[in-house]
Design an enzyme around this catalytic site. Structure first.
Site, PDB file in Angstrom:
ATOM      1  N   ARG A   1      28.330  31.030  46.172  1.00  0.00           N
ATOM      2  CA  ARG A   1      29.310  30.891  45.100  1.00  0.00           C
ATOM      3  C   ARG A   1      29.400  29.422  44.665  1.00  0.00           C
ATOM      4  O   ARG A   1      29.517  29.112  43.489  1.00  0.00           O
ATOM      5  CB  ARG A   1      30.708  31.348  45.565  1.00  0.00           C
ATOM      6  CG  ARG A   1      30.843  32.813  45.973  1.00  0.00           C
ATOM      7  CD  ARG A   1      30.594  33.769  44.844  1.00  0.00           C
ATOM      8  NE  ARG A   1      31.380  33.461  43.656  1.00  0.00           N
ATOM      9  CZ  ARG A   1      32.701  33.667  43.520  1.00  0.00           C
ATOM     10  NH1 ARG A   1      33.382  34.247  44.487  1.00  0.00           N
ATOM     11  NH2 ARG A   1      33.326  33.353  42.409  1.00  0.00           N
TER      12      ARG A   1
ATOM     13  N   ARG B   1      41.310  32.530  36.415  1.00  0.00           N
ATOM     14  CA  ARG B   1      41.280  33.821  37.130  1.00  0.00           C
ATOM     15  C   ARG B   1      42.571  34.556  36.822  1.00  0.00           C
ATOM     16  O   ARG B   1      43.656  33.992  36.986  1.00  0.00           O
ATOM     17  CB  ARG B   1      41.166  33.633  38.642  1.00  0.00           C
ATOM     18  CG  ARG B   1      41.567  34.912  39.398  1.00  0.00           C
ATOM     19  CD  ARG B   1      41.290  34.900  40.856  1.00  0.00           C
ATOM     20  NE  ARG B   1      39.862  34.977  41.106  1.00  0.00           N
ATOM     21  CZ  ARG B   1      39.342  35.339  42.285  1.00  0.00           C
ATOM     22  NH1 ARG B   1      40.128  35.660  43.295  1.00  0.00           N
ATOM     23  NH2 ARG B   1      38.045  35.380  42.450  1.00  0.00           N
TER      24      ARG B   1
ATOM     25  N   ASP C   1      32.598  46.919  47.508  1.00  0.00           N
ATOM     26  CA  ASP C   1      33.760  46.062  47.226  1.00  0.00           C
ATOM     27  C   ASP C   1      35.003  46.836  47.672  1.00  0.00           C
ATOM     28  O   ASP C   1      34.919  48.046  47.967  1.00  0.00           O
ATOM     29  CB  ASP C   1      33.789  45.754  45.712  1.00  0.00           C
ATOM     30  CG  ASP C   1      34.898  44.783  45.306  1.00  0.00           C
ATOM     31  OD1 ASP C   1      35.499  44.132  46.189  1.00  0.00           O
ATOM     32  OD2 ASP C   1      35.172  44.681  44.080  1.00  0.00           O
TER      33      ASP C   1
ATOM     34  N   HIS D   1      33.494  39.686  36.692  1.00  0.00           N
ATOM     35  CA  HIS D   1      33.489  38.588  37.675  1.00  0.00           C
ATOM     36  C   HIS D   1      32.111  37.901  37.602  1.00  0.00           C
ATOM     37  O   HIS D   1      31.297  38.008  38.518  1.00  0.00           O
ATOM     38  CB  HIS D   1      33.750  39.178  39.065  1.00  0.00           C
ATOM     39  CG  HIS D   1      34.127  38.168  40.097  1.00  0.00           C
ATOM     40  ND1 HIS D   1      34.337  36.835  39.815  1.00  0.00           N
ATOM     41  CD2 HIS D   1      34.345  38.292  41.433  1.00  0.00           C
ATOM     42  CE1 HIS D   1      34.662  36.196  40.923  1.00  0.00           C
ATOM     43  NE2 HIS D   1      34.674  37.045  41.917  1.00  0.00           N
TER      44      HIS D   1
ATOM     45  N   CYS E   1      31.220  41.093  47.807  1.00  0.00           N
ATOM     46  CA  CYS E   1      31.767  39.868  47.215  1.00  0.00           C
ATOM     47  C   CYS E   1      32.794  39.214  48.138  1.00  0.00           C
ATOM     48  O   CYS E   1      33.006  38.006  48.064  1.00  0.00           O
ATOM     49  CB  CYS E   1      32.393  40.185  45.860  1.00  0.00           C
ATOM     50  SG  CYS E   1      33.608  41.505  45.930  1.00  0.00           S
TER      51      CYS E   1
ATOM     52  N   GLN F   1      30.518  35.469  40.338  1.00  0.00           N
ATOM     53  CA  GLN F   1      30.094  36.217  41.527  1.00  0.00           C
ATOM     54  C   GLN F   1      28.655  36.713  41.370  1.00  0.00           C
ATOM     55  O   GLN F   1      27.864  36.698  42.316  1.00  0.00           O
ATOM     56  CB  GLN F   1      31.046  37.412  41.737  1.00  0.00           C
ATOM     57  CG  GLN F   1      30.711  38.273  42.934  1.00  0.00           C
ATOM     58  CD  GLN F   1      31.005  37.585  44.253  1.00  0.00           C
ATOM     59  OE1 GLN F   1      32.080  37.056  44.459  1.00  0.00           O
ATOM     60  NE2 GLN F   1      30.031  37.586  45.152  1.00  0.00           N
TER      61      GLN F   1
END
Ligand code: CP
Ligand code: NVA
Length: 333
Positions: A316, A107, A230, A134, A271, A137
């Protein structure tokens, strides 16, 4: 036959519709095993490393728990605690970690970093979020949509907010791949790059769906099956952007009026983490500076029965488990 062994998971553009379908089905299988306490230590004896240059709750914990459930050893390297970038190049880091570990999660910042790790590690590399994408996700989001609405193809997903961020970019790709109609509700200043749009538009055509950008949030959210938002400022962006970003995006908050404008069985996704109240230090700081009590979504919508954000967060883990298993196991077919 789908065989993903040895493949990196860097962005959904690298995966076919069938491969994504396979990962979603595998995720459902792992979720079922977890819920029924069925042992699935299929990767006993393997080891993975989690390389984080930005903070995380969900992604880190999802990789750790999924790793343990599969029987693997897990090393976590927090932001700033490895030599990568400062004293050692990305290539050298990838080669060293690839000698010790069976898989690497990264990440951090530029997509090019994770692509570089992927070219040099010799073991699967998984993207746990970059500035551009991402992808893990997305699998959790697709699984949550399918669990709640029964299917993916032909649905309408509307993303309200910063249309150039990693989540918006990835949703545009994920929707195009799975035949979901994608609408972005955002001011023109925050629309995605033409380059990515052109790629996604062609993929969407193949899967009988459309990609649209719309400045008017009421027009955009009409008949939505999924409302998604988001944070307005992403990790790695400077604090100075808050003022202009709030000005650009305050009209794009998801409120109960927006939910009422959508389909009656609409679900709300995010998310996470989310600024929907004043129970965070950044939330309080923004309130003191700009007077906003809620940002991208109201507390009312966030806490409503339309909101599936905690199912999404749990997913996730199941989906990341599927990605690791598919890319590391000899048996996935
Ligand atoms: N959604 C997500 O990636 O959360 P974290 O930043 O907590 O990992
Ligand atoms: N766009 C957000 C996503 C966090 C999961 C960020 O990059 O900060």
């Amino acid at each position: 036959m789908t065989n993903l062994k040895g493949k990196n998971f860097l962005k959904l553009l690298d995966y076919s519709t069938d491969e994504i379908r396979y990962l979603l089905d595998l995720s459902k299988d792992f979720k079922n095993k977890k819920k029924n306490n069925i042992d699935h230590k299929y990767l006993n004896g393997k080891n993975i490393v989690l390389l984080f240059e930005k903070t995380s709750t969900r992604t880190r914990c999802a990789f750790e728990v999924a790793g343990y459930d599969l029987g693997m050893g897990v090393t976590y390297l927090d932001p700033g605690s490895s030599q990568m970038g400062k004293k050692e190049s990305i290539e050298d880091t990838a080669k060293v970690l690839g000698r010790m570990y069976d898989g690497i999660e990264y990440r951090g910042f530029d997509q090019e970093i994770v692509e570089n790790l992927g070219r040099n590690a010799g073991v699967p590399v998984w993207n746990g979020l970059t500035n551009e994408f991402h992808p893990t996700q997305m699998l959790a989001d697709l699984l949550t949509i399918e669990e709640n609405l029964g299917h993916l193809k032909g649905l309408k997903l509307v993303f309200c907010g910063d249309g150039r961020n990693n989540v918006a970019n990835s949703l545009m790709v994920a929707c195009a791949k799975m035949g979901i109609n994608f609408t972005l509700a955002s001011p023109k200043e925050l629309w995605p790059s033409k380059e990515l749009y052109d790629i996604c538009k062609d993929i969407a055509v193949e899967n009988n769906s459309v990609i649209e950008f719309e400045e008017d949030i009421m027009i955009a959210t009409k008949n939505a099956d999924v409302l998604y938002t988001d944070v307005w400022v992403s990790m790695g962006e400077p604090d100075e952007v808050w003022a202009t970003r709030i000005n650009l995006l305050k009209k794009y908050q998801i409120t109960s009026d927006i939910v009422a404008n959508a389909n009656s069985n609409v679900i709300f996704l995010h998310c996470l983490p989310s600024f929907h109240d004043l129970n965070t230090t950044i939330g309080k700081d923004i309130y003191n500076k700009f007077g906003l009590k809620e940002m991208e979504v109201t507390d009312e919508v966030f806490l409503s029965d339309k909101s599936k954000v905690f199912d999404e967060a749990e997913n996730r883990m199941h989906t990341i488990k599927a990605v690791m298993y598919a890319t590391l196991s000899d048996k996935n077919e």
